[in-house]
Design a protein around this motif. Structure first.
Motif, PDB file in Angstrom:
ATOM      1  N   ALA A 186      59.727   5.819  49.457  1.00 20.43           N
ATOM      2  CA  ALA A 186      59.298   5.957  50.854  1.00 20.43           C
ATOM      3  C   ALA A 186      57.882   5.417  51.043  1.00 20.43           C
ATOM      4  CB  ALA A 186      59.374   7.427  51.273  1.00 20.43           C
ATOM      5  N   SER A 187      57.004   5.742  50.119  1.00 20.96           N
ATOM      6  CA  SER A 187      55.618   5.313  50.212  1.00 20.96           C
ATOM      7  C   SER A 187      55.517   3.787  50.169  1.00 20.96           C
ATOM      8  CB  SER A 187      54.844   5.933  49.046  1.00 20.96           C
ATOM      9  OG  SER A 187      53.533   5.483  49.020  1.00 20.96           O
ATOM     10  N   ILE A 209      58.493  12.074  54.924  1.00 21.76           N
ATOM     11  CA  ILE A 209      59.603  11.117  54.865  1.00 21.76           C
ATOM     12  C   ILE A 209      60.294  11.258  53.519  1.00 21.76           C
ATOM     13  CG2 ILE A 209      57.957   9.317  54.130  1.00 21.76           C
ATOM     14  CD1 ILE A 209      59.827   7.265  55.512  1.00 21.76           C
ATOM     15  N   PHE A 249      53.614  22.397  45.525  1.00 18.95           N
ATOM     16  CA  PHE A 249      52.373  22.396  46.317  1.00 18.95           C
ATOM     17  C   PHE A 249      52.661  22.419  47.825  1.00 18.95           C
ATOM     18  CE2 PHE A 249      53.247  17.931  46.795  1.00 18.95           C
ATOM     19  CZ  PHE A 249      52.624  17.577  47.987  1.00 18.95           C
ATOM     20  N   PRO A 286      50.566  10.156  40.323  1.00 14.50           N
ATOM     21  CA  PRO A 286      50.135  10.093  38.923  1.00 14.50           C
ATOM     22  C   PRO A 286      50.936   9.083  38.101  1.00 14.50           C
ATOM     23  CG  PRO A 286      51.439  12.072  39.320  1.00 14.50           C
ATOM     24  CD  PRO A 286      51.251  11.407  40.664  1.00 14.50           C
ATOM     25  N   PHE A 332      48.421   8.326  46.648  1.00 14.84           N
ATOM     26  CA  PHE A 332      48.196   9.160  45.460  1.00 14.84           C
ATOM     27  C   PHE A 332      49.508   9.335  44.704  1.00 14.84           C
ATOM     28  CE2 PHE A 332      44.894  10.111  48.376  1.00 14.84           C
ATOM     29  CZ  PHE A 332      43.775  10.387  47.607  1.00 14.84           C
ATOM     30  N   ALA A 353      75.984  10.841  43.307  1.00 15.74           N
ATOM     31  CA  ALA A 353      75.724  10.230  41.998  1.00 15.74           C
ATOM     32  C   ALA A 353      76.484  10.909  40.842  1.00 15.74           C
ATOM     33  CB  ALA A 353      74.226  10.203  41.724  1.00 15.74           C
ATOM     34  N   LYS A 406      69.753  13.217  50.740  1.00 13.82           N
ATOM     35  CA  LYS A 406      68.502  12.612  50.271  1.00 13.82           C
ATOM     36  C   LYS A 406      68.798  11.322  49.511  1.00 13.82           C
ATOM     37  CE  LYS A 406      66.187  17.099  49.959  1.00 13.82           C
ATOM     38  NZ  LYS A 406      65.384  16.973  51.171  1.00 13.82           N
ATOM     39  N   PRO A 457      76.788   5.080  48.252  1.00 11.58           N
ATOM     40  CA  PRO A 457      77.782   4.154  47.694  1.00 11.58           C
ATOM     41  C   PRO A 457      78.394   4.750  46.427  1.00 11.58           C
ATOM     42  CG  PRO A 457      75.520   3.306  47.438  1.00 11.58           C
ATOM     43  CD  PRO A 457      75.414   4.735  47.865  1.00 11.58           C
ATOM     44  N   CYS A 505      70.806  11.881  46.138  1.00 10.27           N
ATOM     45  CA  CYS A 505      72.094  11.185  46.107  1.00 10.27           C
ATOM     46  C   CYS A 505      73.221  12.112  45.641  1.00 10.27           C
ATOM     47  CB  CYS A 505      72.057   9.938  45.244  1.00 10.27           C
ATOM     48  SG  CYS A 505      73.514   8.923  45.568  1.00 10.27           S
ATOM     49  N   VAL A 550      65.807   6.773  53.513  1.00  9.19           N
ATOM     50  CA  VAL A 550      64.394   6.380  53.595  1.00  9.19           C
ATOM     51  C   VAL A 550      64.243   5.065  54.370  1.00  9.19           C
ATOM     52  CG1 VAL A 550      62.432   5.552  52.225  1.00  9.19           C
ATOM     53  CG2 VAL A 550      63.660   7.602  51.513  1.00  9.19           C
ATOM     54  N   TRP A 609      69.975   3.980  37.998  1.00  7.95           N
ATOM     55  CA  TRP A 609      70.231   4.803  36.805  1.00  7.95           C
ATOM     56  C   TRP A 609      71.700   5.224  36.697  1.00  7.95           C
ATOM     57  CZ3 TRP A 609      65.283   8.307  37.509  1.00  7.95           C
ATOM     58  CH2 TRP A 609      64.158   7.541  37.211  1.00  7.95           C
TER      59      TRP A 609
HETATM   60  C1  LIG Z   1      70.597   8.920  39.582  1.00  8.99           C
HETATM   61  C2  LIG Z   1      70.220   8.619  41.000  1.00  8.99           C
HETATM   62  C3  LIG Z   1      71.066   7.863  41.779  1.00  8.99           C
HETATM   63  C4  LIG Z   1      70.729   7.558  43.091  1.00  8.99           C
HETATM   64  N1  LIG Z   1      71.570   6.756  43.818  1.00  8.99           N
HETATM   65  C5  LIG Z   1      71.224   6.395  45.066  1.00  8.99           C
HETATM   66  C6  LIG Z   1      72.031   5.464  45.793  1.00  8.99           C
HETATM   67  O1  LIG Z   1      73.042   4.967  45.296  1.00  8.99           O
HETATM   68  N2  LIG Z   1      71.663   5.143  47.043  1.00  8.99           N
HETATM   69  C7  LIG Z   1      70.518   5.645  47.609  1.00  8.99           C
HETATM   70  O2  LIG Z   1      70.215   5.282  48.743  1.00  8.99           O
HETATM   71  N3  LIG Z   1      69.727   6.530  46.930  1.00  8.99           N
HETATM   72  C8  LIG Z   1      70.045   6.906  45.691  1.00  8.99           C
HETATM   73  N4  LIG Z   1      69.237   7.775  44.985  1.00  8.99           N
HETATM   74  C9  LIG Z   1      68.169   8.525  45.684  1.00  8.99           C
HETATM   75  C10 LIG Z   1      66.858   7.761  45.869  1.00  8.99           C
HETATM   76  O3  LIG Z   1      66.379   7.232  44.654  1.00  8.99           O
HETATM   77  C11 LIG Z   1      65.834   8.730  46.474  1.00  8.99           C
HETATM   78  O4  LIG Z   1      66.396   9.349  47.596  1.00  8.99           O
HETATM   79  C12 LIG Z   1      64.559   8.002  46.874  1.00  8.99           C
HETATM   80  O5  LIG Z   1      63.925   7.477  45.748  1.00  8.99           O
HETATM   81  C13 LIG Z   1      63.628   8.961  47.642  1.00  8.99           C
HETATM   82  O6  LIG Z   1      62.389   8.369  47.871  1.00  8.99           O
HETATM   83  P1  LIG Z   1      61.062   9.285  47.943  1.00  8.99           P
HETATM   84  O7  LIG Z   1      59.936   8.342  48.146  1.00  8.99           O
HETATM   85  O8  LIG Z   1      61.282  10.390  48.890  1.00  8.99           O
HETATM   86  O9  LIG Z   1      60.954   9.946  46.496  1.00  8.99           O
HETATM   87  P2  LIG Z   1      60.712   9.213  45.109  1.00  8.99           P
HETATM   88  O10 LIG Z   1      61.139   7.789  45.168  1.00  8.99           O
HETATM   89  O11 LIG Z   1      61.340  10.076  44.082  1.00  8.99           O
HETATM   90  O12 LIG Z   1      59.128   9.203  44.933  1.00  8.99           O
HETATM   91  C14 LIG Z   1      58.357  10.369  44.865  1.00  8.99           C
HETATM   92  C15 LIG Z   1      57.026  10.009  44.205  1.00  8.99           C
HETATM   93  O13 LIG Z   1      56.109  11.091  44.415  1.00  8.99           O
HETATM   94  C16 LIG Z   1      55.348  11.267  43.244  1.00  8.99           C
HETATM   95  N5  LIG Z   1      54.828  12.640  43.247  1.00  8.99           N
HETATM   96  C17 LIG Z   1      55.507  13.796  43.023  1.00  8.99           C
HETATM   97  N6  LIG Z   1      54.693  14.851  43.150  1.00  8.99           N
HETATM   98  C18 LIG Z   1      53.478  14.354  43.472  1.00  8.99           C
HETATM   99  C19 LIG Z   1      52.216  14.970  43.751  1.00  8.99           C
HETATM  100  N7  LIG Z   1      52.051  16.294  43.700  1.00  8.99           N
HETATM  101  N8  LIG Z   1      51.165  14.163  44.033  1.00  8.99           N
HETATM  102  C20 LIG Z   1      51.309  12.821  44.096  1.00  8.99           C
HETATM  103  N9  LIG Z   1      52.492  12.199  43.840  1.00  8.99           N
HETATM  104  C21 LIG Z   1      53.545  12.956  43.540  1.00  8.99           C
HETATM  105  C22 LIG Z   1      56.325  10.973  42.112  1.00  8.99           C
HETATM  106  O14 LIG Z   1      55.628  10.599  40.932  1.00  8.99           O
HETATM  107  C23 LIG Z   1      57.134   9.813  42.705  1.00  8.99           C
HETATM  108  O15 LIG Z   1      56.613   8.556  42.348  1.00  8.99           O
HETATM  109  C24 LIG Z   1      69.519   8.055  43.646  1.00  8.99           C
HETATM  110  C25 LIG Z   1      68.652   8.813  42.842  1.00  8.99           C
HETATM  111  C26 LIG Z   1      68.984   9.095  41.547  1.00  8.99           C
HETATM  112  C27 LIG Z   1      68.038   9.884  40.679  1.00  8.99           C
END
Ligand SMILES: Cc1cc2nc3c(=O)[nH]c(=O)nc-3n(C[C@H](O)[C@H](O)[C@H](O)COP(=O)(O)OP(=O)(O)OC[C@H]3O[C@@H](n4cnc5c(N)ncnc54)[C@H](O)[C@@H]3O)c2cc1C
Length: 432
Positions: A26-27, A309, A278, A50, A48, A180, A319, A359, A177, A324, A60
């Motif tokens: 999302a970021s 988001i 948090f 880590p 931000f 998955a 999710k 998917p 997902c 996103v 994956w």
């Molecule tokens: C096995 C698997 C299969 C999937 N298949 C699909 C698919 O087929 N289709 C689909 O659309 N989606 C799929 N997804 C889901 C998709 O990857 C997520 O929904 C998506 O990455 C969400 O984005 P996000 O930015 O909200 O979270 P993320 O991409 O998970 O990013 C969160 C980030 O926040 C950081 N963070 C956490 N806590 C903190 C903190 N306290 N301070 C600062 N940073 C922090 C983490 O290090 C991470 O980099 C799948 C996920 C998995 C694991």
């Protein structure tokens, strides 16, 4: 003297107009789209996270199904985020929204005009007794697509599997997902057939929830597939313990809490997932712990300069990265409306209807493309029955989506199922 300067720096909060917590899907998508907008000074944005690496997590599943190389599933944050954006490799430990301030794990304080929370959902491998130990034991045939290395491990064991009992699990919702855990099951059922071990293999699928899939249209098709593939389905059956040494998985019946031990020769386990702590500790969450935002505008219900988001929000939809992609242009437009154009919340221009997509690989180079929005209302893009497995959808997921993620989404020119057209139109009408 130096000591005094050092102390002074640490005692003073650094101000950045827009702060983003989390550097995941999302970021990256939000910052990439903001970089095309008029009047945005990218040095006024600070991210931000880590993690030094950014992961394309949807791949994956394909790693666990033998279709994708885990080494291609991640890149460095520096190679993806615009160089003009400030990036801090720190976790945020607490937000004090009344003071427009937050604290990072090194004790520093930061202030903002607007804050976006995109910290995803926390995958809790320790949430099931014995699971982490079994996953970390290289000789134990237990893996999980919910982390790159465990997906690689699972792929290796599945490739060499000679038959026996293969058990697949799915925890309580929410998880990222929701489809998955089934995708990896169907891909491996096909693999066992291809490798000539299916006749010597019994497959069990244990789901904690009482239905095959949350949307009835796709649930019916998937239930049929489970029957055709002769998979032994256990609903309301929750994995509560793994005894790796004994090759035993313990399940709890969700109606009567009775425990059953299942001997396995291969186990694919999906851990429970929760909101990052948090959020609740900062008073930003709802009862579930996810950031409490308006489900259409993505603006926090109480704090009118806090947005969320993706997976860390409490948006009542599945999710996914697809969700996103759909949320990003809405958040960007609404944010700029208040932040740059100084308008009020009452006139926010964009509304999110909950679009998400899942998917689902069904094996044999086919895939069901589930697409829906709030209240599980089906919302399909293609003119065909998307609950029927199809080859075109398989190639979309396996070949096109990874390309679109790294090459279009990361550059801010991908608008999910609307493709690159909105970007193109905005460019020629100069509305960025
Ligand atoms: C096995 C698997 C299969 C999937 N298949 C699909 C698919 O087929 N289709 C689909 O659309 N989606 C799929 N997804 C889901 C998709 O990857 C997520 O929904 C998506 O990455 C969400 O984005 P996000 O930015 O909200 O979270 P993320 O991409 O998970 O990013 C969160 C980030 O926040 C950081 N963070 C956490 N806590 C903190 C903190 N306290 N301070 C600062 N940073 C922090 C983490 O290090 C991470 O980099 C799948 C996920 C998995 C694991």
């Amino acid at each position: 003297m130096l000591n005094r300067i050092f102390k002074y720096q640490f005692a003073t909060a650094t101000h950045t107009p827009l702060c983003i917590i989390g550097g995941g899907t999302a970021s990256l998508n939000v910052t990439a789209q903001l970089s095309h907008r008029k009047g945005i000074n990218l040095s006024h944005i600070r991210v931000f996270d880590p993690s030094r690496f950014h992961y394309y997590q949807p791949s994956w599943t394909m790693v666990g199904g033998g279709l994708y190389d885990a080494e291609k599933s991640y890149r460095t944050q520096q190679s993806l985020f615009n160089k003009k954006i400030n990036f801090n490799f720190n976790a945020v430990t607490k937000v004090i929204p009344e003071q427009n301030k937050f604290i990072t794990d090194d004790g520093r304080e930061w202030t903002y005009d607007h804050l976006i929370i995109s910290t995803g959902i926390k995958v809790d491998f320790k949430g099931i007794k014995g699971l982490k130990e079994a996953l970390d034991d290289p000789n134990c045939p237990v893996g999980s697509i919910y982390w790159k290395d465990y997906a690689t491990k699972f792929n290796q064991f599945a490739k060499e599997f000679k038959g026996g009992k293969a058990v697949f699990t799915e925890p309580q919702m929410p998880i990222k997902c929701g489809g998955a855990p089934q995708k990896v099951l169907y891909l491996n059922e096909e693999r066992f057939r291809r490798n000539g071990v299916r006749n010597q293999t019994s497959i069990e699928f244990h789901k904690t929830i009482p239905v095959v899939f949350g949307v009835p249209k796709y649930s019916a098709s998937l239930a049929e597939i489970i029957k055709q593939k002769n998979i032994d389905l256990h609903l309301k059956s929750k994995l509560v313990e793994v005894r790796g040494q004994d090759r035993v998985a313990v399940f709890e019946n969700q109606d009567n809490k009775v425990l059953t031990e299942v001997k396995f020769d291969l186990l694919h386990a999906v851990p429970p997932q929760t909101a990052p702590k948090f959020i609740a500790e900062s008073g930003l969450g709802d009862a579930s712990g996810f950031v409490d935002v308006d489900k259409q505008t993505l603006l926090h219900k109480k704090y009118k300069n806090v947005w969320a988001i993706g997976d860390s929000s409490n948006l009542p939809t599945s999710k996914t990265a697809a969700a996103v992609m759909s949320q990003t242009p809405i958040l960007v437009d609404n944010l700029l409306h208040i932040w740059k154009q100084k308008n009020s919340e009452a006139s926010l221009p964009q509304k999110y209807e909950g679009y998400t997509s899942c998917p689902i690989f069904t094996g044999d180079k086919k895939l069901i493309l589930a697409e829906f929005k709030y209240d599980s209302v089906v919302d399909e893009t293609f003119y065909r029955h998307q609950d029927k497995p199809h080859r075109l959808f398989y190639h979309l997921k396996k070949d096109f989506f990874p390309f679109a993620y790294w090459n279009l989404m990361a550059r801010g020119i991908w608008y999910g199922r609307e493709g690159i057209l909105p970007h193109f139109l905005k460019t020629i009408t100069n509305t960025f």
